[in-house]
Scaffold this active site. Structure first.
Site, short mmCIF file in Angstrom:
data_model
loop_
_atom_site.label_atom_id
_atom_site.label_comp_id
_atom_site.label_asym_id
_atom_site.label_seq_id
_atom_site.Cartn_x
_atom_site.Cartn_y
_atom_site.Cartn_z
N LYS A 54 0.83 -1.21 0.00
CA LYS A 54 0.00 0.00 0.00
C LYS A 54 0.87 1.25 0.00
CE LYS A 54 -3.77 -2.20 2.57
NZ LYS A 54 -4.49 -2.23 3.87
N ALA A 70 -0.74 0.58 6.17
CA ALA A 70 -1.06 -0.25 7.33
C ALA A 70 -2.08 -1.31 6.94
CB ALA A 70 -1.60 0.60 8.47
N ASP A 71 -2.03 -2.43 7.65
CA ASP A 71 -3.03 -3.48 7.46
C ASP A 71 -3.21 -4.23 8.78
OD1 ASP A 71 -4.69 -4.84 5.29
OD2 ASP A 71 -3.79 -6.52 6.36
N THR A 72 -4.45 -4.53 9.12
CA THR A 72 -4.78 -5.16 10.40
C THR A 72 -5.57 -6.45 10.16
OG1 THR A 72 -4.92 -2.99 11.46
CG2 THR A 72 -5.95 -4.84 12.63
N GLY A 107 0.38 -4.52 10.63
CA GLY A 107 1.65 -4.22 10.00
C GLY A 107 1.64 -2.78 9.54
#
Length: 194
Positions: A54, A70-72, A107
């Protein structure tokens, strides 16, 4: 000297967290696909790879600034629980998590568009998902509070079905501010060195 920060996400929760923490930034959504992870891929690798993709996508378009990706995800028995696609998927996720302590991982990646240097990290928190009665589960699903949220719940919404056990509250919401603050300080130090 302040350095340009761009959030590569359309998440209103990430935007809210950065605003509340006093950061000045712009938003540019990455539009990077978020496929389910391949079998056997650890959740940490999955979220950090997506965060990097991203950030890099926006960095290549903009050509300047520090881009925050970001990624959750939540995990149960090694299975990632991302945003539910529909009510049945939300119910599946809720049933998997009920009565358990569940890790939540985000992350994050700060990618410098000019130099292609990047900094990354992963943060882990633990949430307790209480066991629901059939009527509680139905009422929660009917509320649609699960939409657009990894694991089908939102800690920031005071969802009565889940509580933070340990770790960063903002991580569960979608952006670990404590970890980001450290990376942002490193990013600024790198920029000052030229």
């Amino acid at each position: 000297m302040a350095f340009e920060l761009i959030l590569a996400s359309g998440s209103p929760r990430r935007k809210m967290l950065l605003e509340q923490a006093g950061y000045t930034f712009q938003v540019e959504v990455s539009d990077v696909p978020e496929p389910e992870p391949e079998p056997g891929v650890p959740a940490e690798e999955y979220v950090t790879t997506l965060a990097w993709r991203k950030a890099r996508a926006v960095a290549l378009r903009r050509g300047r600034g520090w881009i925050l990706g970001a990624d959750t995800t939540c995990t149960v028995d090694g299975v990632c629980l991302n945003k539910p696609v529909d009510r049945a998927d939300a119910e599946r996720m809720i049933r998997l998590q009920e009565g358990r302590e569940v890790p939540v991982m985000t992350g994050i990646c700060l990618y410098h568009a000019e130099t292609h240097q990047w900094l990354g990290a992963v943060e882990r928190s633990w949430c307790r998902f209480r066991t629901l009665s059939d009527s509680e589960r139905t009422a929660y699903l009917d509320s649609l509070a699960w939409r657009g949220k990894a694991g089908a719940y939102g800690l920031q919404d005071n969802d009565p079905i889940v509580s933070l056990v340990s770790g960063s509250w903002s991580n569960v919401v979608g952006l670990p501010l404590e970890r980001f603050q450290t990376l942002w300080a490193w990013a600024n130090a790198l920029s000052q060195r030229g």
